[in-house]
Design an enzyme around this catalytic site. Sequence first.
Site, short mmCIF file in Angstrom:
data_model
loop_
_atom_site.label_atom_id
_atom_site.label_comp_id
_atom_site.label_asym_id
_atom_site.label_seq_id
_atom_site.Cartn_x
_atom_site.Cartn_y
_atom_site.Cartn_z
N MET A 30 -10.73 16.00 9.52
CA MET A 30 -11.43 14.53 9.43
C MET A 30 -11.34 14.14 10.74
O MET A 30 -11.58 12.89 10.84
CB MET A 30 -10.56 13.80 8.59
CG MET A 30 -10.46 14.41 7.13
SD MET A 30 -10.00 13.35 5.74
CE MET A 30 -8.38 12.52 6.33
N ALA A 35 -3.46 17.48 19.53
CA ALA A 35 -3.25 18.86 19.79
C ALA A 35 -2.78 19.66 18.57
O ALA A 35 -2.75 21.07 18.46
CB ALA A 35 -1.82 18.72 20.73
N GLY A 36 -2.27 19.07 17.52
CA GLY A 36 -1.98 19.75 16.29
C GLY A 36 -3.38 20.48 15.77
O GLY A 36 -3.32 21.65 15.28
N HIS A 37 -4.57 19.66 15.61
CA HIS A 37 -5.76 20.29 15.41
C HIS A 37 -6.11 21.43 16.48
O HIS A 37 -6.72 22.56 16.04
CB HIS A 37 -6.88 19.29 15.22
CG HIS A 37 -6.76 18.28 14.38
ND1 HIS A 37 -6.36 16.90 14.80
CD2 HIS A 37 -6.77 18.21 12.99
CE1 HIS A 37 -6.26 16.14 13.82
NE2 HIS A 37 -6.42 16.80 12.73
N GLY A 147 -2.56 22.92 8.86
CA GLY A 147 -1.40 22.53 9.28
C GLY A 147 -0.33 22.58 8.37
O GLY A 147 -0.41 21.86 7.05
N GLN A 153 -0.23 19.53 0.80
CA GLN A 153 -1.78 19.93 0.86
C GLN A 153 -2.08 21.27 1.04
O GLN A 153 -2.77 21.90 0.32
CB GLN A 153 -2.40 19.12 2.01
CG GLN A 153 -3.73 19.50 2.33
CD GLN A 153 -4.48 18.65 3.30
OE1 GLN A 153 -4.88 17.74 3.11
NE2 GLN A 153 -4.49 19.29 4.53
N ARG A 187 -2.92 9.37 12.49
CA ARG A 187 -2.44 8.02 12.16
C ARG A 187 -1.46 7.57 13.13
O ARG A 187 -1.09 6.18 13.21
CB ARG A 187 -1.98 8.02 10.85
CG ARG A 187 -2.97 8.08 9.71
CD ARG A 187 -2.66 7.87 8.44
NE ARG A 187 -3.52 7.80 7.28
CZ ARG A 187 -3.97 8.80 6.61
NH1 ARG A 187 -3.46 9.89 6.66
NH2 ARG A 187 -4.96 8.73 5.67
O1 PAF Z 1 -5.88 17.65 6.48
C1 PAF Z 1 -7.08 16.98 6.59
O2 PAF Z 1 -7.50 16.67 7.67
C2 PAF Z 1 -7.94 16.92 5.47
O3 PAF Z 1 -7.02 16.58 4.34
C3 PAF Z 1 -8.84 18.10 5.04
C4 PAF Z 1 -8.15 19.35 4.74
C5 PAF Z 1 -9.87 18.13 6.21
C6 PAF Z 1 -9.77 17.79 3.78
O4 PAF Z 1 -10.36 16.45 3.85
#
Ligand code: PAF
Length: 279
Positions: A30, A35-37, A147, A153, A187
């Site tokens: 999103m 750094a995690g992404h 992650g 999730q 966040r």
């Molecule tokens: O983890 C996230 O950033 C969101 O929940 C995702 C997997 C991109 C879905 O909108």
Amino acid sequence: MQIVRQLDPLRDALAEFRKAGSRIGLVPTMGALHAGHMRLVEVAMEQCDAVVASIFVNPTQFGEGEDLDAYPRQEAADAALLEAAGVELLWAPTADQMYPAGYATNVSVGGISDGLCGAARPGHFDGVATVVAKLFNQVRPDAAFFGEKDYQQLAVIRRMARDLDFTHDIVGVQTVRDPDGLALSSRNAYLTKEQRTNAVALPDEMRDAAGAIAAGGNVATILEEARSRLLASGFHKIDYLELRDANTLAVLDDFTQPARLFAAAHIGRTRLIDNIPVS
Ligand code: PAF
């Protein structure tokens, strides 16, 4: 790096990757990348020939009163990071490409979505499962990367993929932390300096509790004491601090393997989540 906002050019670009025989990796995000992404991107680059990242702040996974409007948006900076990391294509759909007028379908994953964040954020995982199913259909990747920080999730997505016959790999990537142990999250940007200092109590208490549980202590007592200490450290509300089976996410009253400790707690206006293995 191509930046694509409409489905038709996305399909054209993906067809080119496939024609070249590329293994396609998808990193759904999103935005507000940290750094995690970028670790997800790094792992995707190691395992795939062409990496597609998506940025879409998905309204259906935010509940009423949550931070949809305030959620950090910084696409230009994100795009620069992704391009520098070697991402081939950024899929940044407009809201009407993702949810056209009259959109009426919802993906709901029973069981594993209940409890933990599912209980604290009703409807959240329906929103996640729906948008991720759509991203899987839009990109049709060979592997998708998520992650472990959002462990529930990841479990929901794995179950959804199995139940709906998505056959590509779903790869979980270890949580990236600041040097003091706080898990990276978009966040964290909401935290004031003082809150950021206090927030380290969350991973600290979780690590200590996990150690005490693994050493044979009483699970309920250890978690109750950890909750009290968190509330004395600047957190004002704890949604959960629970020991769960790492595979099924069933609550564990006693320590049996494989176990994981899960927490969600509020500090200021920020809700932080974390999870760690107990072994
Ligand atoms: O983890 C996230 O950033 C969101 O929940 C995702 C997997 C991109 C879905 O909108």
